[in-house]
Design an enzyme around this catalytic site. Sequence first.
Site, PDB file in Angstrom:
ATOM      1  N   PRO A  66       0.786  -1.237   0.000  1.00 11.61           N
ATOM      2  CA  PRO A  66       0.000   0.000   0.000  1.00 11.61           C
ATOM      3  C   PRO A  66       0.815   1.281   0.000  1.00 11.61           C
ATOM      4  CG  PRO A  66       0.049  -0.938   2.194  1.00 11.61           C
ATOM      5  CD  PRO A  66       0.724  -1.937   1.299  1.00 11.61           C
TER       6      PRO A  66
ATOM      7  N   ASP B 140       4.651   2.043 -10.776  1.00  6.62           N
ATOM      8  CA  ASP B 140       3.395   2.765 -10.654  1.00  6.62           C
ATOM      9  C   ASP B 140       3.599   4.076  -9.898  1.00  6.62           C
ATOM     10  OD1 ASP B 140       1.805   1.033 -12.046  1.00  6.62           O
ATOM     11  OD2 ASP B 140       0.936   0.043 -10.309  1.00  6.62           O
TER      12      ASP B 140
ATOM     13  N   LYS C  40      -0.377   5.192 -13.364  1.00  7.31           N
ATOM     14  CA  LYS C  40      -1.703   5.640 -13.793  1.00  7.31           C
ATOM     15  C   LYS C  40      -2.317   6.427 -12.651  1.00  7.31           C
ATOM     16  CE  LYS C  40      -2.141   1.503 -16.597  1.00  7.31           C
ATOM     17  NZ  LYS C  40      -2.891   0.278 -16.858  1.00  7.31           N
TER      18      LYS C  40
ATOM     19  N   GLY D 182       1.484  -1.045  -7.330  1.00  7.81           N
ATOM     20  CA  GLY D 182       0.964  -0.775  -5.999  1.00  7.81           C
ATOM     21  C   GLY D 182       0.053  -1.897  -5.519  1.00  7.81           C
ATOM     22  N   GLY D 183       0.040  -2.121  -4.209  1.00  8.40           N
ATOM     23  CA  GLY D 183      -0.820  -3.159  -3.648  1.00  8.40           C
ATOM     24  C   GLY D 183      -0.389  -4.540  -4.070  1.00  8.40           C
ATOM     25  N   ASP D 184      -1.348  -5.336  -4.522  1.00 11.74           N
ATOM     26  CA  ASP D 184      -1.070  -6.678  -5.031  1.00 11.74           C
ATOM     27  C   ASP D 184      -1.357  -6.695  -6.527  1.00 11.74           C
ATOM     28  OD1 ASP D 184      -0.789  -9.777  -4.229  1.00 11.74           O
ATOM     29  OD2 ASP D 184      -2.277  -9.557  -5.818  1.00 11.74           O
TER      30      ASP D 184
ATOM     31  N   ALA E 238      -4.377  -2.957  -0.309  1.00  6.59           N
ATOM     32  CA  ALA E 238      -4.877  -1.884   0.550  1.00  6.59           C
ATOM     33  C   ALA E 238      -5.992  -2.351   1.474  1.00  6.59           C
ATOM     34  CB  ALA E 238      -5.366  -0.714  -0.306  1.00  6.59           C
TER      35      ALA E 238
ATOM     36  N   MET F  47     -10.638   2.540  -4.846  1.00  4.05           N
ATOM     37  CA  MET F  47     -10.755   3.741  -5.689  1.00  4.05           C
ATOM     38  C   MET F  47     -12.035   4.505  -5.386  1.00  4.05           C
ATOM     39  SD  MET F  47      -9.578   1.867  -9.222  1.00  4.05           S
ATOM     40  CE  MET F  47      -8.786   0.270  -9.035  1.00  4.05           C
TER      41      MET F  47
END
Length: 281
Positions: free
Chosen positions: A16, A39, A61, A97-99, A128, A188
């Site tokens: 995260p 990212d 992004k 980011g994250g998984d 996250a 998001m």
Amino acid sequence: MASPALLPVVFLGAGPGPVDLLTLRGAQRLAAAEVVLFDALTDVEGFRRLAPGARWIDVGKRGFSGRPGCDASGQARINHLLVQHARAGSRVLRLKGGDPSLFGRLEEELEAVAAAGLQAEVVPGVSAALAAAADLQRPLTRRGRGRSVCFSTAVSAVPAAETPAGQPPQGRLEGPAGPRADTEVFYMAGKQLAGLGRRLLAAGWAADTPVAVVSRAGCADRLDSSHRLDGLAAAAVLHAGRPTVVCLGVGAEALPTPPHADCAMLHAHKARAPRSLGSDA
């Protein structure tokens, strides 16, 4: 068939945000990388220190803004760069980011690598949703009543055919047709809290359903708030402009506080309190 002379492309979950949530295997793969496609990460410089000799290429992004990297052409560029550098014999690592397997568009990039005859390795990361649950100490599953979890995005991209000519790519608020799990987590969600609350109420969730909102989960400056579903819109100001996840249902409920816990905390506070001047104690 993959060429034995070429190294596999590594897809790595950065977690995260904080570098210290990166897995040991992830740190090893990153240290060996020669080209890193990364990212929009929270602590880019912290990750760079793990691979100081690599070439770092920003392919992040940043939402539906029309900027490079946030639409279909941006994804095509990422796919091209992965294949280009891997075919050149470099150790390529895609840092997500994250998984990578959860809302990371991993499918498209794996397909591009496979179509080029290259091998791939996927190294998981802390998502996250799991970081938020850990921050709040509210398990997403609960024995006997929280047996299912659904992960969703609060927005999705509007198809190009539905986007007005000359307009940048847009996001469309998504909502479920009805409750699908004991706990639902929405990614998001930062700009969509009020609309998401209305959609969930219309889908059949009760107004008093517990909701937990966490922004920048896992980070030192994370913020969290708890609400009833019919009050979710109130979280919009607190979490504005921050990566946000929303947890709804059983997994959003705070754990009960044991009756003796408040007394124990009070005694601990008194034990730590400084003595008054002139006290004989």
